[in-house]
Design an enzyme around this catalytic site. Structure first.
Site, PDB file in Angstrom:
ATOM      1  N   LEU A  29       2.428 -45.059  25.424  1.00 37.78           N
ATOM      2  CA  LEU A  29       1.775 -44.065  26.272  1.00 37.78           C
ATOM      3  C   LEU A  29       2.138 -42.696  25.718  1.00 37.78           C
ATOM      4  O   LEU A  29       3.270 -42.498  25.256  1.00 37.78           O
ATOM      5  CB  LEU A  29       2.259 -44.155  27.726  1.00 37.78           C
ATOM      6  CG  LEU A  29       1.855 -45.369  28.572  1.00 37.78           C
ATOM      7  CD1 LEU A  29       2.485 -45.272  29.960  1.00 37.78           C
ATOM      8  CD2 LEU A  29       0.341 -45.491  28.690  1.00 37.78           C
ATOM      9  N   ASP A  30       1.206 -41.757  25.770  1.00 32.83           N
ATOM     10  CA  ASP A  30       1.528 -40.392  25.355  1.00 32.83           C
ATOM     11  C   ASP A  30       2.665 -39.854  26.216  1.00 32.83           C
ATOM     12  O   ASP A  30       2.837 -40.265  27.370  1.00 32.83           O
ATOM     13  CB  ASP A  30       0.311 -39.480  25.511  1.00 32.83           C
ATOM     14  CG  ASP A  30      -0.795 -39.809  24.517  1.00 32.83           C
ATOM     15  OD1 ASP A  30      -0.508 -40.465  23.506  1.00 32.83           O
ATOM     16  OD2 ASP A  30      -1.938 -39.391  24.766  1.00 32.83           O
ATOM     17  N   ARG A  31       3.388 -38.902  25.671  1.00 33.87           N
ATOM     18  CA  ARG A  31       4.557 -38.358  26.370  1.00 33.87           C
ATOM     19  C   ARG A  31       4.199 -37.821  27.763  1.00 33.87           C
ATOM     20  O   ARG A  31       4.926 -38.035  28.729  1.00 33.87           O
ATOM     21  CB  ARG A  31       5.178 -37.238  25.528  1.00 33.87           C
ATOM     22  CG  ARG A  31       6.446 -36.668  26.134  1.00 33.87           C
ATOM     23  CD  ARG A  31       7.064 -35.623  25.218  1.00 33.87           C
ATOM     24  NE  ARG A  31       8.310 -35.117  25.770  1.00 33.87           N
ATOM     25  CZ  ARG A  31       9.071 -34.208  25.179  1.00 33.87           C
ATOM     26  NH1 ARG A  31       8.724 -33.718  24.009  1.00 33.87           N
ATOM     27  NH2 ARG A  31      10.191 -33.803  25.742  1.00 33.87           N
TER      28      ARG A  31
END
Length: 319
Positions: A140-142
């Site tokens: 998942l993106d940050r």
């Protein structure tokens, strides 16, 4: 003054199910934290690492029951003295012998790197030292919050990767965009191409040269200025939701890479201080038991509070 560090004595490890299937070089890099990669590959090339008494190539994949001889390796004191912080316990949505699914907070990277010393996976390994294996099944993106799967067995990890590659796992996200999204359901099939900016940052754009990418966008709710959307990913490309929606003129609220920066600044003043993207639902067949799993994570408080504010200040638009 430099320190010579501390040497680890000869070790003999028996490979269990958790480590089976891993390449020998990756296995050594994982268990020998603080040892330079160059040293790990040198001892592999020199034959100091033995599997079942014999030499192996760095590409050798471990088999359950293998006996691995690991020679003494020197770990720098600096590497030993800064363990990942345990931090606040990450919320667990589901757990059994094969899987751990957490509700990842926004702002936390899934793994260390790119200037981030420790991410979710490093934190989990500190908090759960009794678990022999913890490996991310996906990313998942940050700034994205929500459901993140971590495998506790190599067999589960392999099966999950096969599932995702074959499109057999349903992933649904919630996002808020400015404007009036019209279609109740819309398929977005736009190829996505990864590139680096002159500053070396990773970006994605729609391009005929990109990889096939498919998102299904469903309208959930609509207000005077915003629309709440559910996006189902049929492929799992980098930044797929962000780029697909921006390509259609609906940048994600709070997106600092592809968004409307003036709007983002205004939204901060209204209480939205992060990207509005949340991995809300996962549905898949358990990789080992065959059970159907449907896992959900509610909007985190900071996103739900913004929705509540819209409800209070803006009438919902149905037309």
């Amino acid at each position: 003054m430099t320190t010579q560090g501390k040497a680890i004595a000869v070790r003999h490890e028996r490979i269990d199910e958790a480590a089976a299937g891993q390449r020998i070089d990756n296995y050594l890099l994982r268990i020998a934290k603080g040892v330079p990669k160059s040293h790990v590959y040198r001892i592999l090339r020199s034959g100091e690492v033995r599997v079942n008494g014999g030499r192996v190539q760095q590409t050798y994949r471990l088999v359950e029951g293998d006996e691995v001889r690991i020679p003494p390796m020197r770990i720098s004191e600096s590497a030993r003295s800064v363990p990942p912080p345990a931090g606040k316990a990450l919320p667990v949505v589901y757990e059994d012998d094969a899987l751990l699914v957490i509700d990842k907070p926004s702002g936390k990277a899934v793994h260390g790197g790119s200037g981030i010393s420790h991410g979710v996976i490093e934190q989990l390994r500190v908090q759960r030292p009794e678990l022999k294996m913890l490996e991310l099944a996906h990313r998942l993106d940050r700034e994205t919050s929500g459901l993140l799967i971590v495998a506790k067995k190599r067999s589960a990890l392999t099966a999950l990767h096969d599932m995702m590659r074959e499109g057999a796992m349903e992933k649904r996200y919630l996002t808020l965009v400015p404007g009036r999204w019209i279609n109740p359901v819309q398929h977005v099939k736009a190829p996505l191409y990864k590139f680096l900016t002159p500053e070396g940052e990773r970006r994605v754009r729609v391009s005929p040269d990109g990889k096939p990418s498919h998102s299904i966008v469903r309208l959930v709710r609509r207000w005077k200025r915003f629309s709440l959307l559910e996006v189902e990913l049929k492929t799992g490309r980098t930044h797929q939701i962000r780029v697909h929606l921006a390509h259609l003129g609906f940048q994600l609220c709070g997106d600092d890479k592809y968004g409307d920066f003036a709007l983002n600044k205004a939204l901060e003043g209204e209480g939205l201080k992060r990207m509005f993207l949340h991995a809300a639902k996962l549905s898949f067949i358990h990789p080992l038991t065959g059970e159907q799993l449907v896992l959900e994570a509610s909007l985190p408080p900071e996103l739900q509070q913004f929705i509540d504010r819209l409800d209070a200040l803006e009438p919902e638009k149905n037309g």
